[in-house]
Scaffold this motif. Structure first.
Motif, mmCIF file in Angstrom:
data_model
loop_
_atom_site.group_PDB
_atom_site.id
_atom_site.type_symbol
_atom_site.label_atom_id
_atom_site.label_comp_id
_atom_site.label_asym_id
_atom_site.label_seq_id
_atom_site.Cartn_x
_atom_site.Cartn_y
_atom_site.Cartn_z
ATOM 1 N N GLN A 70 128.658 52.886 154.921
ATOM 2 C CA GLN A 70 128.374 53.941 155.887
ATOM 3 C C GLN A 70 127.006 53.790 156.528
ATOM 4 O OE1 GLN A 70 129.275 57.922 154.475
ATOM 5 N NE2 GLN A 70 130.972 57.186 153.233
ATOM 6 N N THR A 72 123.852 53.337 154.922
ATOM 7 C CA THR A 72 122.647 53.587 154.128
ATOM 8 C C THR A 72 121.989 52.262 153.762
ATOM 9 O OG1 THR A 72 123.656 55.568 153.185
ATOM 10 C CG2 THR A 72 121.746 54.662 152.040
ATOM 11 N N GLU A 99 127.864 56.513 148.768
ATOM 12 C CA GLU A 99 127.433 57.227 149.969
ATOM 13 C C GLU A 99 128.350 58.420 150.217
ATOM 14 O OE1 GLU A 99 126.027 54.131 153.210
ATOM 15 O OE2 GLU A 99 127.861 53.437 152.214
ATOM 16 N N LEU A 101 127.904 60.835 153.273
ATOM 17 C CA LEU A 101 127.123 61.255 154.431
ATOM 18 C C LEU A 101 127.837 62.316 155.264
ATOM 19 C CD1 LEU A 101 125.659 57.837 155.649
ATOM 20 C CD2 LEU A 101 124.922 59.320 153.760
ATOM 21 N N LYS A 102 129.130 62.499 155.014
ATOM 22 C CA LYS A 102 129.910 63.502 155.744
ATOM 23 C C LYS A 102 130.419 64.554 154.768
ATOM 24 C CE LYS A 102 132.772 60.449 157.296
ATOM 25 N NZ LYS A 102 133.920 59.821 158.016
ATOM 26 N N ASP A 105 133.360 63.604 152.585
ATOM 27 C CA ASP A 105 133.005 62.715 151.474
ATOM 28 C C ASP A 105 132.403 63.507 150.319
ATOM 29 O OD1 ASP A 105 133.766 60.469 152.975
ATOM 30 O OD2 ASP A 105 131.781 60.340 153.895
ATOM 31 N N GLY A 128 122.950 64.062 154.489
ATOM 32 C CA GLY A 128 123.580 62.932 153.813
ATOM 33 C C GLY A 128 123.049 62.768 152.404
ATOM 34 N N THR A 155 123.693 60.509 163.154
ATOM 35 C CA THR A 155 124.132 60.315 164.539
ATOM 36 C C THR A 155 123.417 61.241 165.509
ATOM 37 O OG1 THR A 155 125.959 61.860 164.165
ATOM 38 C CG2 THR A 155 126.414 59.511 163.845
ATOM 39 N N THR A 199 123.660 50.633 162.418
ATOM 40 C CA THR A 199 124.889 51.419 162.420
ATOM 41 C C THR A 199 124.699 52.804 163.007
ATOM 42 O OG1 THR A 199 124.392 52.179 160.179
ATOM 43 C CG2 THR A 199 125.753 50.207 160.393
ATOM 44 N N SER A 200 123.479 53.175 163.326
ATOM 45 C CA SER A 200 123.194 54.523 163.799
ATOM 46 C C SER A 200 121.993 54.490 164.728
ATOM 47 C CB SER A 200 122.910 55.445 162.608
ATOM 48 O OG SER A 200 122.483 56.705 163.041
ATOM 49 N N GLN A 323 138.580 64.952 155.244
ATOM 50 C CA GLN A 323 137.841 64.077 156.151
ATOM 51 C C GLN A 323 137.864 64.605 157.582
ATOM 52 O OE1 GLN A 323 135.993 61.197 155.574
ATOM 53 N NE2 GLN A 323 136.194 61.847 153.454
#
Length: 325
Positions: A70, A72, A99, A101-102, A105, A128, A155, A199-200, A323
């Motif tokens: 994800q 991290t 991870e 982060l959402k 999750d 997160g 994000t 990734t972000s 999710q």
């Protein structure tokens, strides 16, 4: 482009002095045994095992780095790892990373965002959470001060209120967070590195000498009056086979409700929630190996007691719905 070493030095230099939290105990085993009781505890232990990513690094290498699925990022300088007696580790080091982060999750792992603030339990807004551990030959290691940096992707532009919290899981799997005494977070927009994929667009960066559960959070703030919340399940659903949570999707936040008499789950005076808050009440049950769930949108009202019904489901269906929150 910055080198990894330059990035580590920059973040450590920018962080508030003394912000790293010492890792005082290192009694973690590479694998955990599910506690007895509610069969869902085993489900979440399995989820945690499935979510664990494994890496191996050389303890003496320059600019060791681990990147989770994800995004991290964990950077380790040379000689970052120490044995329990403080001696420097050499050779191969096994690292595992989880991870979350959402919100989905976090729920899938049953890792609520509730903090102990000097004895008062308070809801957290999460940026997160993750678990990072290191072992050699199955023995837990610790980190040397000032040699490691964590970057957690986000994000949206970094929230200046975010702090770093350490997590503690009790014998029945309930998570409680505690804020680090000094906040070391450095907001980052671009890493400027050519050694890893970005990734972000934004990151929370901070130096650490702690291993285990860590969360980027801040306390949920609201001027609204607070109230206790209760959820009533049908007779077959008890604290021995069911878990109930209140989720706040807009804040990436949730809490697990405790057991009350007569198949009622509630905050029970341990904490309260703001009136007017839009929430999703989620329940999952394991009765004889068959799973049942409920997802109910509602608004917190004074002394809310929400009756719910549960429908047959599968863990895959529950995961997919979580999710999508």
């Amino acid at each position: 482009m910055k080198s990894t070493g330059t990035l580590i030095a920059l973040i450590i230099a920018m962080a508030v002095a003394g912000g790293c939290k010492k890792d005082e105990t290192n009694t973690i085993a590479p694998t955990s045994t599910a506690p007895a009781g509610n069969p869902l505890q085993q489900v979440f232990e399995n989820n945690l095992a499935d979510a664990t990513q494994h890496f191996t690094v050389n303890a003496g290498a320059e600019n060791m780095q681990v990147q989770g699925a994800q995004g991290t990022l964990a950077y380790f300088g040379p000689h970052s790892f120490l044995h329990a007696d403080g001696s420097v580790v050499s050779g191969a080091v096994d690292i595992d990373l989880v991870e979350a982060l959402k919100l989905g999750d976090m729920l899938w792992l049953n890792k609520q965002t509730l903090a102990d603030d000097a004895g008062q339990m308070r809801l957290l807004v999460s940026g997160g959470q993750f678990r990072l551990r290191a072992f050699q030959a199955g023995v837990a290691l610790k980190l040397a001060p000032g040699a490691s940096v964590i970057l957690v992707p986000t994000t949206t532009p970094p929230d200046p209120l975010m702090n770093v919290f350490s997590g503690n899981v009790n014998e029945v799997g309930t998570m409680t967070w505690t804020a680090w005494p000094t906040n070391p977070i450095v907001p980052i927009e671009s890493l400027g590195l050519d050694t890893i994929p970005e990734t972000s667009p934004f990151w929370y960066g901070f130096p650490t000498d702690s291993l285990n559960w860590i969360n980027c959070d801040h306390y949920y703030g609201s001027a609204a009056p607070l109230t206790a919340v209760e959820v009533t399940c049908p007779d077959a659903y008890s604290y021995d086979n069911t878990m109930v949570w209140v989720l706040v999707p807009s804040e990436t936040s949730f809490v697990r409700l405790g057991a009350l008499p007569d198949h009622v789950f509630g905050t029970g005076g341990v904490y309260e929630l703001p009136i007017g808050l839009s929430v999703v009440v989620v329940a999952l049950s394991d009765i004889g190996g068959t799973y049942y769930s409920s997802f109910t949108n509602t608004t917190v009202t004074q002394d809310l007691n929400l009756p719910i019904t549960l429908q047959p489901t599968t863990l895959a269906q529950f995961h997919a719905t979580a999710q999508a929150l």
